[in-house]
Design an enzyme around this catalytic site. Structure first.
Site, PDB file in Angstrom:
ATOM      1  N   GLU A 165       0.800  -1.556  -7.618  1.00  0.00           N
ATOM      2  CA  GLU A 165       0.001  -0.667  -6.769  1.00  0.00           C
ATOM      3  C   GLU A 165      -0.411   0.614  -7.494  1.00  0.00           C
ATOM      4  OE1 GLU A 165       1.520   0.115  -2.892  1.00  0.00           O
ATOM      5  OE2 GLU A 165       1.830  -1.986  -2.403  1.00  0.00           O
ATOM      6  N   GLU A 352       4.219  -8.674  -2.040  1.00  0.00           N
ATOM      7  CA  GLU A 352       4.941  -7.877  -1.037  1.00  0.00           C
ATOM      8  C   GLU A 352       4.312  -8.081   0.335  1.00  0.00           C
ATOM      9  OE1 GLU A 352       5.366  -3.602  -1.629  1.00  0.00           O
ATOM     10  OE2 GLU A 352       5.809  -3.919  -3.757  1.00  0.00           O
TER      11      GLU A 352
HETATM   12  C1  FCB Z   1       4.550  -0.696  -1.097  1.00  0.00           C
HETATM   13  C2  FCB Z   1       5.353  -0.348  -2.328  1.00  0.00           C
HETATM   14  C3  FCB Z   1       6.825  -0.617  -2.196  1.00  0.00           C
HETATM   15  C4  FCB Z   1       7.330  -0.254  -0.817  1.00  0.00           C
HETATM   16  C5  FCB Z   1       6.480  -0.868   0.264  1.00  0.00           C
HETATM   17  C6  FCB Z   1       6.943  -0.578   1.659  1.00  0.00           C
HETATM   18  O1  FCB Z   1       3.399   0.057  -1.083  1.00  0.00           O
HETATM   19  O2  FCB Z   1       4.883  -1.080  -3.448  1.00  0.00           O
HETATM   20  O3  FCB Z   1       7.501   0.054  -3.209  1.00  0.00           O
HETATM   21  O4  FCB Z   1       7.416   1.109  -0.695  1.00  0.00           O
HETATM   22  O5  FCB Z   1       5.161  -0.417   0.114  1.00  0.00           O
END
Ligand code: FCB
Length: 448
Positions: A165, A352
Site C-alpha cells: 500500500e 488483505e
Molecule cells: C491496511 C494495512 C494493514 C492494516 C489494515 C487494517 O491498509 O495494509 O497494515 O492496517 O489496513
C-alpha cells in the site's frame, strides 16, 4: 447454495512487522518512523505505541502454531527494515537476519508458504532524517536493503512483495496522520515517484537472480469511490479525485499502463506539484511483475455534502478511522477494473481483507464477532462470483491473524481472528477463527 473454491486456492492470514513484532528496542533493531511518530502527542489513539504490540518477536512460534491449527496454507508477513539494517543503509544486523531465518524455518516446518513484504511502512528513522522517500538516494538505500533480503532469503520466500500500500507514504507526507506526519503534498508526490522507481529497480534486481521458485509483485489497495448521487457533478468530481488523483490511480496507472494518467498529470501541473523525474523512470516503474496483490476493504460512495461534514469533524480531531458503510460486493467491480481498465494480466491474490471491531465494545463482544464473519462471507461470495466471471484469483489472506497495533488507531481497532490480550499477551480465538478454519478445511462455505 455452496461456494467451493479451486483445489489449489491459497487461504492465508496477513500481518506486518511494525504491527505485531514489538521488541522495538531489542535484538539490535533501530528506530522506525512509527516509533518516533507514536511518541508525538495526540497522533495515535489513546497514545498507543508499537513498542511491545503482540510481542511476536518472541512469540512467533505460538503464532505459527495458531496458523497451523487453523489450517492456513500461506502467511503474509513483512520484514522490518530497521531490524535488518538499523540505520537504514549501513551495517546488517545479524540478530535481525536470525529472527527471520527462524520464522521462515518454522513456517516451512509447518507446511505454510511464506509471502513476505519488504516495506510495510516502517522506514528506519535514520533515513527519514535524510529526507526519506523524498530524497532520490532512497533508491540506493532500498536496493541495498532488498539485496540483503534476497541474499539471505531469496529462495525461501515464495511470494515477494516490494511495497505494501504505497498510499501510506502519501498519507504520511501529505495528510499527516501517518508517520512521518508531514503535511506537504508536493513533497509527498516526489516521495511516491521515488517509491515507484524503487519498486521497479528491485523487480529488475530480482529478475537477474533467476530464482527458481520465488515470484515478485506489489500490493496496492483499492478503495474505489463511486458518486453517491449519479449525475451529481460534485459527487462525480469527488469520485474522480479520490480514485485518480489521491487514490489507486496514482499507482496502477504507472505500474500497469505506464506513466501518470491524464487526470493526474493535469492536476500536478495545475497545482505546481510535478515531481522531478529522470529519464527512464516510467519504464522502470512499469517492469513486469509476477503477481498483483489487492488489499480490499470496502467500496465508498461519495456524497459531497457528507464529505464536507466529515472533513470538518476530522479537523476538529478525534476521527481516527471511519467505519464507512459496507460495500463488500465492490470487490467484483474492482477486480473487473483491474483486468479491464488497467490490463492486469498476471495472477491476482487478495493480500488483505477484514473488518475492525472497536476495542471499546469489550472483550466478550469482541470475541463474538459474527459481524466479521458475515462481512468476510459477503466478500468471499462476491469474489467467488468474480472467479466465475473468468477472473482468476489465486488466494485470499485475512487481515489479520491477531489484533495488533493498528497505526494511528493504536490498539483501539481490533482486526484479528485471535483476540490479543495486551496485558498477558495471550491470544484467544474469536468466533471467526473457528469459522475460517472450517472454510479452509472445506475449501468453501454455504450461503443462503
Ligand atoms: C491496511 C494495512 C494493514 C492494516 C489494515 C487494517 O491498509 O495494509 O497494515 O492496517 O489496513
Amino acid at each position: 447454495m455452496r461456494y467451493t473454491f479451486p483445489k489449489d486456492f491459497m487461504w492465508g492470514v496477513a500481518t506486518a512487522a511494525a504491527q505485531i513484532e514489538g521488541a522495538a528496542f531489542e535484538g539490535g533493531r533501530g528506530p522506525s518512523i512509527w516509533d518516533v511518530f507514536s511518541r508525538l502527542p495526540g497522533k495515535i489513539k489513546n497514545d498507543g505505541r508499537p513498542d511491545v504490540a503482540c510481542d511476536s518477536y518472541h512469540l512467533y512460534e505460538k503464532d505459527v502454531a495458531l496458523m497451523k491449527e487453523m489450517g492456513v496454507k500461506t502467511y503474509r508477513f513483512s520484514f522490518s527494515w530497521p531490524r535488518i539494517i538499523p540505520d537504514g543503509s549501513g551495517e546488517v544486523n545479524p540478530e535481525g537476519i536470525r529472527y527471520y531465518k527462524e520464522l521462515i524455518a518454522c513456517l516451512k516446518k509447518n507446511g505454510i508458504v511464506p509471502n513476505a513484504t519488504m516495506y510495510h511502512w516502517d522506514l528506519p528513522y535514520a533515513l527519514q532524517v535524510k529526507g526519506g522517500f523524498g530524497n532520490r538516494e532512497i533508491i540506493t538505500w532500498f536496493k541495498h536493503y532488498a539485496e540483503v533480503l534476497l541474499d539471505n532469503f531469496g529462495e525461501d520466500v515464495d511470494l515477494w512483495v516490494t511495497f505494501n500500500e504505497p498510499i501510506a507514504v502519501y498519507v504520511g507526507h501529505a495528510l499527516g496522520f501517518f508517520a512521518p506526519g508531514l503535511q506537504d503534498e508536493k513533497y509527498a508526490r516526489q516521495c511516491l515517484h521515488h517509491l515507484l522507481v524503487c519498486h521497479g529497480e528491485v523487480v529488475r534486481m530480482f529478475r537477474e537472480r533467476n530464482l527458481q521458485n520465488a515470484k515478485i509483485g506489489i500490493v496496492v489497495d483499492v478503495w474505489k469511490h463511486y458518486p453517491a448521487r449519479a449525475g451529481n457533478e460534485e459527487d462525480e468530481a469527488s469520485a474522480v479525485y479520490n480514485n485518480e488523483i489521491t487514490g489507486y490511480g496514482m499507482f496502477l496507472h504507472p505500474l500497469f499502463l505506464g506513466g501518470y494518467s491524464g487526470e493526474l498529470q493535469k492536476y500536478l501541473k495545475e497545482q505546481d506539484m510535478e515531481p522531478v523525474t529522470e529519464e527512464g523512470d516510467f519504464e522502470i516503474m512499469r517492469r513486469k511483475v509476477d503477481f498483483y496483490g489487492l488489499n480490499f476493504y470496502n467500496g465508498l460512495y461519495d456524497n459531497a455534502e457528507e464529505l464536507r461534514a466529515r472533513e470538518k469533524a476530522q479537523k476538529e480531531g478525534g476521527n481516527y478511522q471511519d467505519r464507512p458503510e459496507s460495500h463488500p460486493e465492490a470487490i467484483r467491480d474492482v477486480l473487473h477494473m483491474l483486468v479491464e481498465k488497467y490490463k492486469v494480466d498476471v495472477p491476482i491474490y487478495i493480500t488483505e481483507n477484514g473488518l475492525p471491531q472497536d476495542a471499546g465494545e469489550g472483550r466478550e463482544k469482541n470475541l463474538d464477532d459474527q459481524e466479521r464473519i458475515d462481512y468476510v462471507k459477503d466478500v468471499l461470495s462476491a469474489l467467488h462470483e468474480t472467479m466465475e466471471d473468468g477472473i482468476q484469483v489465486k488466494g485470499y489472506y485475512m487481515w489479520s491473524l491477531l489484533d495488533n497495533f493498528e497505526w494511528s488507531a493504536g490498539y483501539a481497532a481490533r482486526y484479528g481472528l485471535y483476540y490479543t490480550d495486551y496485558q498477558t499477551l495471550e491470544r484467544i480465538p474469536k468466533k471467526s477463527a473457528g469459522w475460517y478454519r472450517q472454510v479452509i478445511a472445506e475449501n468453501g462455505f454455504d450461503v443462503e
